[in-house]
Design an enzyme around this catalytic site. Structure first.
Site, PDB file in Angstrom:
ATOM      1  N   GLY A  67       4.542  -9.962   4.084  1.00  0.00           N
ATOM      2  CA  GLY A  67       5.538  -9.725   5.306  1.00  0.00           C
ATOM      3  C   GLY A  67       4.780 -10.980   6.404  1.00  0.00           C
ATOM      4  N   GLN A  98      -3.057 -12.143   8.073  1.00  0.00           N
ATOM      5  CA  GLN A  98      -3.139 -12.139   6.334  1.00  0.00           C
ATOM      6  C   GLN A  98      -2.738 -12.842   5.472  1.00  0.00           C
ATOM      7  OE1 GLN A  98      -2.453  -8.321   4.338  1.00  0.00           O
ATOM      8  NE2 GLN A  98      -0.498  -8.714   4.222  1.00  0.00           N
ATOM      9  N   LYS A 141       4.692  -9.604   9.799  1.00  0.00           N
ATOM     10  CA  LYS A 141       4.243  -8.561  10.988  1.00  0.00           C
ATOM     11  C   LYS A 141       2.541  -9.412  10.834  1.00  0.00           C
ATOM     12  CE  LYS A 141       3.099  -4.135  10.763  1.00  0.00           C
ATOM     13  NZ  LYS A 141       2.157  -4.558  11.044  1.00  0.00           N
ATOM     14  N   HIS A 154       9.143  -3.664   3.395  1.00  0.00           N
ATOM     15  CA  HIS A 154       8.830  -3.845   2.122  1.00  0.00           C
ATOM     16  C   HIS A 154      10.008  -4.152   1.088  1.00  0.00           C
ATOM     17  CE1 HIS A 154       5.433  -1.087   3.160  1.00  0.00           C
ATOM     18  NE2 HIS A 154       4.659  -2.009   3.579  1.00  0.00           N
ATOM     19  N   MET A 190       0.577  -1.620  -0.384  1.00  0.00           N
ATOM     20  CA  MET A 190      -0.230  -0.152   0.097  1.00  0.00           C
ATOM     21  C   MET A 190       0.162   1.364  -0.053  1.00  0.00           C
ATOM     22  SD  MET A 190      -3.820  -0.654   1.917  1.00  0.00           S
ATOM     23  CE  MET A 190      -2.875  -0.883   4.011  1.00  0.00           C
TER      24      MET A 190
HETATM   25  O1  PAF Z   1      -0.094  -5.799   3.314  1.00  0.00           O
HETATM   26  C1  PAF Z   1      -0.482  -5.303   3.256  1.00  0.00           C
HETATM   27  O2  PAF Z   1       0.405  -3.632   2.596  1.00  0.00           O
HETATM   28  C2  PAF Z   1      -2.039  -4.967   2.772  1.00  0.00           C
HETATM   29  O3  PAF Z   1      -3.217  -5.010   3.261  1.00  0.00           O
HETATM   30  C3  PAF Z   1      -1.813  -5.637   1.071  1.00  0.00           C
HETATM   31  C4  PAF Z   1      -1.354  -6.995   1.185  1.00  0.00           C
HETATM   32  C5  PAF Z   1      -1.198  -5.182  -0.135  1.00  0.00           C
HETATM   33  C6  PAF Z   1      -3.384  -5.824   0.603  1.00  0.00           C
HETATM   34  O4  PAF Z   1      -3.722  -4.324   0.066  1.00  0.00           O
END
Ligand code: PAF
Length: 289
Positions: A153, A159, A155, A43, A36
Site C-alpha cells: 500500500g 516502506q 500509505k 488490505h 500483519m
Molecule cells: O506493511 C505491513 O503490514 C508490514 O510492514 C509488512 C510489509 C507486512 C511486513 O511485516
C-alpha cells in the site's frame, strides 16, 4: 490458465512451497500480499489488485516482531485471525500463510537486510530498527513464496520506497505493485491502528489528511516557500491538543531527501501521535513548473 479456487491456511513453509509449486505446474502466475493481519479495506484492495494481475494469490499474516521497538505495540497489535481468514476466503485468496515466530526467526537468527540511505530520514529517525525488520521479513517472505508480483500500500510510503530499492539493488525477480491509500469517507487513511483511537482522537486524526490537502491547495494557489508551507501544514495538526507531531516533511518522491526548493513532484509525509497512537499519512503533491 483459469484461476485456482483452492483455499489453504497453513503455518508451514514446506506446505507453502508445495502449494505454490503445484500452482505453477498448473500454469498459474503467483501474487503475494504481505500483511500483519487486522485486515481492512486497504488490505483488501491489495488482494483485489493482486487477483487482477495473477492467477494464484497468497496472503501472509504475520505480526513481525523485528519491526517493532521494545516500547511499541507488538503485544497489543490486533490479531482477529478468524475474521481475517474469512475476509481472505471471501476475497478469493488461495493460500494464507500464518507462520509462528520461531519458524521465521529460528534460534540463533542473525541475518538482517539493511537498505541504507532511503531508510535514514523520516520514520528512520523515530524507529531506528523498524526498516531493517521490514526489509528482512519481506525478503524472507519473497524467498518462501517466490511470487511474480508483490503488492504493497502507498500509505507506508517510505516502506514501499525501501522495498522497491531493495528489489532493484538485490536483483529480486519480482514486480512490486503499489496500490493507492484507501481512505474512510471523511479522509482518514485506513490503518489497523485506527482501532486504538477513542472517538475524540478519531476526530482529531482527521487533521493528518486535512494538512495534506492544505499542502496541495496552497501549492495550487501559488505558494512556493516550502518552509512556510510545512509550518502551515504543521499548524493544522498542532491546533489539536491530543496531537504531537513527529514530522511534517516535503521530500523528493524517490530519494526521500527533504526539499528546500519546490519541484514538479514532491511527497508530503506526516507522522503524528494522536493520544498514544502513532499514525502516518502522505500525499504526492504536483505543481506545474
Ligand atoms: O506493511 C505491513 O503490514 C508490514 O510492514 C509488512 C510489509 C507486512 C511486513 O511485516
Amino acid at each position: 490458465m483459469s484461476r485456482s479456487a483452492e483455499f489453504i491456511v497453513t503455518a508451514s513453509i514446506p506446505e507453502v512451497r508445495q502449494a505454490v509449486a503445484t500452482a505453477r505446474v498448473n500454469g498459474c502466475t503467483i501474487g503475494c500480499v504481505p500483511t500483519m493481519g487486522a485486515l481492512h479495506a486497504g488490505h483488501m484492495s491489495l488482494v483485489e489488485e493482486c487477483r487482477k494481475r495473477t492467477d494464484y494469490v497468497v496472503a501472509t499474516i504475520f505480526v513481525n516482531p523485528s519491526q517493532f521497538a521494545p516500547q511499541e505495540d507488538l503485544t497489543k497489535y490486533p490479531r482477529p485471525l478468524e475474521r481475517d481468514l474469512q475476509l481472505c476466503r471471501e476475497a478469493g485468496v488461495n493460500l494464507v500463510f500464518v507462520p509462528e515466530v520461531p519458524a521465521l526467526y529460528p534460534p540463533g537468527f542473525q541475518s538482517w537486510v539493511t537498505v541504507e540511505e532511503v531508510t535514514k530520514p523520516l520514520e528512520g529517525l523515530f524507529r531506528a530498527t523498524h526498516f531493517r525488520g521490514v526489509a528482512t521479513i519481506v525478503l524472507k517472505l519473497f524467498n518462501i513464496v517466490q511470487p511474480d508480483v508483490l503488492c504493497f500500500g502507498a500509505k507506508d510510503y517510505q516502506q514501499q520506497t525501501m522495498i522497491r530499492r531493495m528489489v532493484r539493488d538485490l536483483d529480486l525477480p519480482v514486480e512490486i505493485v503499489v496500490c493507492p491509500t484507501v481512505r474512510e469517507p471523511d479522509g482518514l487513511a485506513m490503518s489497523s491502528r485506527n482501532v486504538y483511537l477513542s472517538s475524540q482522537e478519531r476526530a482529531s486524526a482527521l487533521a493528518l489528511s486535512r494538512a495534506l490537502q492544505l499542502g496541495q491547495d496552497r501549492l495550487e494557489a501559488g505558494e512556493r516557500d516550502l518552509s512556510r508551507l510545512v509550518a502551515e501544514m504543521r499548524s493544522v495538526l498542532t491546533v489539536h491538543p491530543k496531537i504531537t507531531v513527529d514530522y511534517v516533511s516535503l521530500s523528493d518522491p524517490d530519494t526521500l531527501i527533504e526539499l528546500t526548493e519546490p519541484q514538479a513532484e514532491m511527497v508530503a509525509l506526516i507522522a503524528a501521535r494522536v493520544g498514544p497512537t502513532r499514525l502516518i499519512d502522505n500525499r504526492v503533491l504536483r505543481i506545474s513548473m
